[in-house]
Structure formats: C-alpha cells, structure tokens
Design a protein around this motif. Structure first.
Motif, PDB file in Angstrom:
ATOM      1  N   PRO A 176      19.300   9.140   0.219  1.00  0.00           N
ATOM      2  CA  PRO A 176      18.446   9.489   1.361  1.00  0.00           C
ATOM      3  C   PRO A 176      17.239   8.565   1.446  1.00  0.00           C
ATOM      4  O   PRO A 176      16.735   8.084   0.423  1.00  0.00           O
ATOM      5  CB  PRO A 176      18.017  10.930   1.046  1.00  0.00           C
ATOM      6  N   PRO A 177      16.751   8.304   2.658  1.00  0.00           N
ATOM      7  CA  PRO A 177      15.566   7.455   2.797  1.00  0.00           C
ATOM      8  C   PRO A 177      14.373   8.021   2.028  1.00  0.00           C
ATOM      9  O   PRO A 177      14.101   9.219   2.070  1.00  0.00           O
ATOM     10  CB  PRO A 177      15.299   7.465   4.310  1.00  0.00           C
ATOM     11  N   ILE A 178      13.675   7.142   1.324  1.00  0.00           N
ATOM     12  CA  ILE A 178      12.480   7.519   0.575  1.00  0.00           C
ATOM     13  C   ILE A 178      11.275   7.041   1.377  1.00  0.00           C
ATOM     14  O   ILE A 178      11.095   5.836   1.598  1.00  0.00           O
ATOM     15  CB  ILE A 178      12.487   6.883  -0.827  1.00  0.00           C
ATOM     16  N   LEU A 179      10.451   7.984   1.824  1.00  0.00           N
ATOM     17  CA  LEU A 179       9.310   7.702   2.689  1.00  0.00           C
ATOM     18  C   LEU A 179       8.036   8.038   1.937  1.00  0.00           C
ATOM     19  O   LEU A 179       7.849   9.182   1.512  1.00  0.00           O
ATOM     20  CB  LEU A 179       9.395   8.525   3.977  1.00  0.00           C
ATOM     21  N   LEU A 180       7.154   7.068   1.776  1.00  0.00           N
ATOM     22  CA  LEU A 180       5.947   7.272   0.974  1.00  0.00           C
ATOM     23  C   LEU A 180       4.747   7.579   1.850  1.00  0.00           C
ATOM     24  O   LEU A 180       4.458   6.860   2.807  1.00  0.00           O
ATOM     25  CB  LEU A 180       5.675   6.026   0.126  1.00  0.00           C
ATOM     26  N   GLY A 181       4.015   8.638   1.481  1.00  0.00           N
ATOM     27  CA  GLY A 181       2.807   9.005   2.194  1.00  0.00           C
ATOM     28  C   GLY A 181       1.581   8.268   1.687  1.00  0.00           C
ATOM     29  O   GLY A 181       1.501   7.899   0.518  1.00  0.00           O
ATOM     30  N   GLY A 182       0.598   8.089   2.584  1.00  0.00           N
ATOM     31  CA  GLY A 182      -0.653   7.442   2.225  1.00  0.00           C
ATOM     32  C   GLY A 182      -1.061   6.430   3.270  1.00  0.00           C
ATOM     33  O   GLY A 182      -0.279   6.094   4.167  1.00  0.00           O
ATOM     34  N   GLU A 183      -2.286   5.926   3.152  1.00  0.00           N
ATOM     35  CA  GLU A 183      -2.802   5.006   4.163  1.00  0.00           C
ATOM     36  C   GLU A 183      -3.324   3.686   3.612  1.00  0.00           C
ATOM     37  O   GLU A 183      -3.604   2.772   4.382  1.00  0.00           O
ATOM     38  CB  GLU A 183      -3.958   5.677   4.943  1.00  0.00           C
ATOM     39  N   THR A 184      -3.486   3.551   2.310  1.00  0.00           N
ATOM     40  CA  THR A 184      -4.147   2.386   1.749  1.00  0.00           C
ATOM     41  C   THR A 184      -3.221   1.177   1.665  1.00  0.00           C
ATOM     42  O   THR A 184      -1.995   1.286   1.804  1.00  0.00           O
ATOM     43  CB  THR A 184      -4.682   2.691   0.342  1.00  0.00           C
ATOM     44  N   ASP A 185      -3.823   0.020   1.388  1.00  0.00           N
ATOM     45  CA  ASP A 185      -3.016  -1.176   1.152  1.00  0.00           C
ATOM     46  C   ASP A 185      -2.169  -1.020  -0.110  1.00  0.00           C
ATOM     47  O   ASP A 185      -1.063  -1.568  -0.197  1.00  0.00           O
ATOM     48  CB  ASP A 185      -3.921  -2.407   1.028  1.00  0.00           C
ATOM     49  N   HIS A 186      -2.676  -0.268  -1.103  1.00  0.00           N
ATOM     50  CA  HIS A 186      -1.876   0.019  -2.295  1.00  0.00           C
ATOM     51  C   HIS A 186      -0.614   0.777  -1.904  1.00  0.00           C
ATOM     52  O   HIS A 186       0.480   0.504  -2.421  1.00  0.00           O
ATOM     53  CB  HIS A 186      -2.688   0.840  -3.300  1.00  0.00           C
ATOM     54  N   THR A 187      -0.764   1.745  -0.994  1.00  0.00           N
ATOM     55  CA  THR A 187       0.398   2.494  -0.512  1.00  0.00           C
ATOM     56  C   THR A 187       1.424   1.557   0.114  1.00  0.00           C
ATOM     57  O   THR A 187       2.624   1.649  -0.171  1.00  0.00           O
ATOM     58  CB  THR A 187      -0.032   3.550   0.516  1.00  0.00           C
ATOM     59  N   LEU A 188       0.962   0.651   0.944  1.00  0.00           N
ATOM     60  CA  LEU A 188       1.885  -0.258   1.615  1.00  0.00           C
ATOM     61  C   LEU A 188       2.612  -1.155   0.624  1.00  0.00           C
ATOM     62  O   LEU A 188       3.804  -1.447   0.805  1.00  0.00           O
ATOM     63  CB  LEU A 188       1.134  -1.095   2.647  1.00  0.00           C
TER      64      LEU A 188
END
Length: 283
Positions: A176-188
């Motif tokens: 299944p697709p793994i979708l990561l939450g967050g807003e920072t450049d580290h998250t990206l």
C-alpha cells in the motif's frame, strides 16, 4: 482532485461503519482515521494545537480495527491512517495488520504515517523522542521487506530480525502507498527517501499549494525521483470552493476535510453540507 475526510473514531461519536457508508453514498473518495494509542496524564508534552488537549485524543479506537469495520461496510471507499504513529507500533505486527486490511478490503488501504509529538506517549512504548524519526524509518523499511519478500530479514539499530515467513502479503503491489505527514524540509527528504506520497497540513490559512508542490518537486528531483509518483494529500483542507480550485490547479491529488467527533445526526448534516465541494474539486 479527490475529496476525502479525516476523523477521530471515538467511543462516543458516530459509528465508524455508518460514517463509512455515508461517505461512500455521498461520493467521497476516502476516510482517514487519526490515532493515539493512549494519552499520558502528565501533559508534559504541550498540545501542538495550543490550549487544552481535546477529549477525542484519549478516546480513539484502534485504527486498523476501525478501518476493518469501515471496509466491511463499503465497496469503493479508500481507507487510510491519518496518521499511524509508527514509532509506537511493533513493525512485524503492524506489517501483518496492514497487509491483512489491504487484502481483505480488496486493495483499498493507504498507509499514512508519522513519528508523533507526544514524548510521554512514545516513551511508554519504548521509543525515545530524540530518535523517533530514525525508529520510524527503520520500521517502515522492515515492513517493506515483510510485505515484498518470501523470506524477509532486517538488521538495523532499532529493528533486527533474522529470516522470517510473514503472510498475508498486501493486495497492492509492492505494498500500500506510504504517505508521510509533516511540513518541514526534513519531512520532504524522508518522503522522497522511503515513502510514496506526502500529507502536509493546511494549517490556519497559511498553506500555499503552489509553493508546496514546488518544494516537493525540488526535493524529488534532487533525490532522482519523479515528482508525479509522489501525490500530495492535504490534511484539514479548505471548505471554500475557490480555495479548492486553487489546490486542484496546483496539482494537489487529494484534500481531506475535517469530520469532528460528533454524534450521528450532526455528522450526517455536516457531510451533506460538504457534498457541493465534490463538484468544486472536480473529483
């Protein structure tokens, strides 16, 4: 652009199966459920939203059990965690839960993940706040091995197991697709390193969809990934048609609207009010 909802499934609000049926009947694409395994009473970790912690945080059903009820009550509705606190879950047990839910639902599961904000909560599960992102990464990589290999093994700092057999495998391939939450450049950077999509929060009106897509595109290209392979799901999206149109034009794949922890009648009225937004989103 598709429209779904996110919801804290509680022991006092609308039943999860009835909510799922109501969403499917009205044409919504997806239901994402939020998670906290428990809430420590110390309150040492401040609530990121400010003020007192809302009641729903201590009353959520297990997300995989709740989504199983939603899956059994529907045929097309996509089912997601929004988000699963991976550092608080054993990776072998969670891999089996994800695979079982995906297989039994006919490949309808979306695995939204995050590392969490409540230090006391994750400490009760044996995870230190300072290493939570490293723990999350290793557990995700270990789960990928369990989903995709007949004999899986993993050897890391936080996850370590010799070759094992683990079935069922998910219906979706490779998983299944793994979708990561967050807003920072580290998250990206984490999104492009080991995930399949991004879940930023719209916040308090300061979310710029064009800027978000540009940031994701730069991170993906720097990592040698195709930005088109990393769809963006915006958490707590706007409820104004003009704002949704701007999200669609920017290339946002999915917007999740808030369905609060209210009783049946209040929630159904809210959903009826959201229905015109489906046309505005073009999904």
């Amino acid at each position: 652009m598709r429209i779904g909802v996110f919801h804290f499934p509680t022991d006092y609000g609308i039943g999860i199966a009835e909510l799922a049926r109501a969403l499917e009947d009205r044409g919504f694409e997806s239901l994402f459920v939020c998670e906290h395994t428990h809430i420590p009473t110390s309150r040492r970790s401040p609530f990121p939203g400010g003020g007192a912690l809302p009641k729903r945080y201590a009353h959520t059903h297990d997300p995989f059990v709740a989504l199983s009820f939603a899956a059994a009550a529907t045929r097309r509705l996509l089912l997601g965690t929004g988000i699963c606190l991976v550092p608080q879950h054993d990776p072998i047990v969670t891999a089996k839960s994800v695979a079982s839910l995906d297989l039994l639902s006919g490949g309808r599961f979306l695995f939204g993940i995050g590392a969490g904000w409540n230090a006391e909560e994750m400490e009760n599960h044996g995870t230190r706040f300072e290493t939570r992102f490293q723990v999350m990464r290793e557990r995700v990589l270990a789960m990928k091995a369990l989903w995709t290999r007949e004999e899986a093994e993993f050897h890391g700092r936080f996850v370590d197991f010799d070759p094992v057999w683990c079935w069922p495998k998910p219906a979706q391939r490779p998983h299944p697709p793994i979708l990561l939450g967050g807003e920072t450049d580290h998250t990206l950077r984490r999104v492009v390193a080991f995930c399949d999509g991004w879940i930023p929060r719209a916040g308090r009106g300061d979310f710029d969809p064009q800027d978000a897509m540009a940031r994701l595109r730069r991170a993906a290209e720097a990592a040698g990934r195709d930005p088109a392979s990393l769809p963006v799901t915006v958490f707590r999206g706007p409820t104004e048609p003009a704002a949704l149109a701007a999200y669609r034009e920017a290339g946002i794949a999915r917007v999740l609207l808030d369905v609060p922890d209210l009783d049946r009648d209040a929630v159904l009225r809210l959903l009826d009010g959201y229905v015109p937004l489906l046309a505005a989103a073009g999904g």
